[in-house]
Design a protein around this motif. Sequence first.
Motif, PDB file in Angstrom:
ATOM      1  N   ARG A  15      39.020  39.451  38.220  1.00 39.25           N
ATOM      2  CA  ARG A  15      39.451  39.125  39.585  1.00 39.25           C
ATOM      3  C   ARG A  15      39.946  40.363  40.328  1.00 39.25           C
ATOM      4  O   ARG A  15      39.639  40.550  41.513  1.00 39.25           O
ATOM      5  CB  ARG A  15      40.540  38.044  39.573  1.00 39.25           C
ATOM      6  CG  ARG A  15      40.021  36.651  39.253  1.00 39.25           C
ATOM      7  CD  ARG A  15      41.049  35.555  39.529  1.00 39.25           C
ATOM      8  NE  ARG A  15      42.404  35.860  39.106  1.00 39.25           N
ATOM      9  CZ  ARG A  15      42.901  35.592  37.884  1.00 39.25           C
ATOM     10  NH1 ARG A  15      42.157  34.984  36.992  1.00 39.25           N
ATOM     11  NH2 ARG A  15      44.145  35.899  37.589  1.00 39.25           N
ATOM     12  N   LEU A  16      40.708  41.201  39.652  1.00 42.61           N
ATOM     13  CA  LEU A  16      41.205  42.430  40.270  1.00 42.61           C
ATOM     14  C   LEU A  16      40.043  43.346  40.646  1.00 42.61           C
ATOM     15  O   LEU A  16      40.009  43.894  41.750  1.00 42.61           O
ATOM     16  CB  LEU A  16      42.175  43.157  39.336  1.00 42.61           C
ATOM     17  CG  LEU A  16      42.651  44.541  39.805  1.00 42.61           C
ATOM     18  CD1 LEU A  16      43.343  44.465  41.170  1.00 42.61           C
ATOM     19  CD2 LEU A  16      43.563  45.160  38.752  1.00 42.61           C
ATOM     20  N   ALA A  17      39.097  43.514  39.756  1.00 47.43           N
ATOM     21  CA  ALA A  17      37.942  44.376  40.044  1.00 47.43           C
ATOM     22  C   ALA A  17      37.184  43.845  41.253  1.00 47.43           C
ATOM     23  O   ALA A  17      36.821  44.609  42.160  1.00 47.43           O
ATOM     24  CB  ALA A  17      37.034  44.470  38.825  1.00 47.43           C
ATOM     25  N   ALA A  18      36.949  42.538  41.303  1.00 45.12           N
ATOM     26  CA  ALA A  18      36.241  41.940  42.439  1.00 45.12           C
ATOM     27  C   ALA A  18      37.030  42.146  43.737  1.00 45.12           C
ATOM     28  O   ALA A  18      36.445  42.426  44.792  1.00 45.12           O
ATOM     29  CB  ALA A  18      35.993  40.454  42.179  1.00 45.12           C
ATOM     30  N   PHE A  19      38.343  42.022  43.675  1.00 46.91           N
ATOM     31  CA  PHE A  19      39.200  42.245  44.826  1.00 46.91           C
ATOM     32  C   PHE A  19      39.062  43.677  45.345  1.00 46.91           C
ATOM     33  O   PHE A  19      38.900  43.910  46.544  1.00 46.91           O
ATOM     34  CB  PHE A  19      40.669  41.940  44.462  1.00 46.91           C
ATOM     35  CG  PHE A  19      41.642  42.260  45.553  1.00 46.91           C
ATOM     36  CD1 PHE A  19      41.870  41.350  46.584  1.00 46.91           C
ATOM     37  CD2 PHE A  19      42.319  43.463  45.555  1.00 46.91           C
ATOM     38  CE1 PHE A  19      42.760  41.650  47.596  1.00 46.91           C
ATOM     39  CE2 PHE A  19      43.218  43.767  46.574  1.00 46.91           C
ATOM     40  CZ  PHE A  19      43.445  42.866  47.600  1.00 46.91           C
ATOM     41  N   LEU A  77      36.593  45.820  44.809  1.00 46.79           N
ATOM     42  CA  LEU A  77      35.244  46.048  45.324  1.00 46.79           C
ATOM     43  C   LEU A  77      35.085  45.449  46.722  1.00 46.79           C
ATOM     44  O   LEU A  77      34.495  46.078  47.612  1.00 46.79           O
ATOM     45  CB  LEU A  77      34.205  45.476  44.367  1.00 46.79           C
ATOM     46  CG  LEU A  77      34.142  46.131  42.986  1.00 46.79           C
ATOM     47  CD1 LEU A  77      33.126  45.405  42.107  1.00 46.79           C
ATOM     48  CD2 LEU A  77      33.842  47.607  43.067  1.00 46.79           C
ATOM     49  N   ALA A  78      35.615  44.254  46.928  1.00 45.71           N
ATOM     50  CA  ALA A  78      35.534  43.620  48.247  1.00 45.71           C
ATOM     51  C   ALA A  78      36.332  44.424  49.273  1.00 45.71           C
ATOM     52  O   ALA A  78      35.859  44.672  50.387  1.00 45.71           O
ATOM     53  CB  ALA A  78      36.034  42.178  48.177  1.00 45.71           C
ATOM     54  N   ASP A  79      37.532  44.841  48.908  1.00 39.14           N
ATOM     55  CA  ASP A  79      38.376  45.614  49.811  1.00 39.14           C
ATOM     56  C   ASP A  79      37.695  46.921  50.216  1.00 39.14           C
ATOM     57  O   ASP A  79      37.797  47.356  51.365  1.00 39.14           O
ATOM     58  CB  ASP A  79      39.725  45.923  49.158  1.00 39.14           C
ATOM     59  CG  ASP A  79      40.632  46.715  50.073  1.00 39.14           C
ATOM     60  OD1 ASP A  79      41.393  46.086  50.840  1.00 39.14           O
ATOM     61  OD2 ASP A  79      40.592  47.973  50.041  1.00 39.14           O
TER      62      ASP A  79
END
Length: 150
Positions: free
Chosen positions: A21-25, A27-29
Amino acid sequence: MAVFVADEQTDVAVDTEQLRRLAAFVLADQRVPEAMELSVLCVDREAITELNRHHMGVDRPTDVLAFPMDLPGESLGDEPSVLGDVVLCPAVAAEQAPRHGKTVDAELQLLLVHGILHLLGHDHAEPAEREAMFGLTDRLLQQFAAQVTP
């Protein structure tokens, strides 16, 4: 975007879903294209030492290594696009967390963000780069924590 997290060590308990979840966050940011993939691998001291020796010429364990592949926008739309791999060593993170006044989870989160930012081209060799990279790391971790904590 696809984030793959694998835990191939047994030394330290790792919340792989939280890391995903942190990695996806992050990458999105950072506006990484949805089509890009990222792999996160948690390994033991022996495996990270071998990687560090082979790729960095340093014969000792380290906390995180980042192996970039494609930069965002570098690949054509129909080509595979892999941002790269972040390799974490939870055992090293667990050793250094108390020295940094952090929990093991918080230390792993910091290392993951640090590794992803390296994949995106950030560096900390010069003081201005260091300030920018560490400031961005702090912002991302704070915003992720605020999103997770009600």
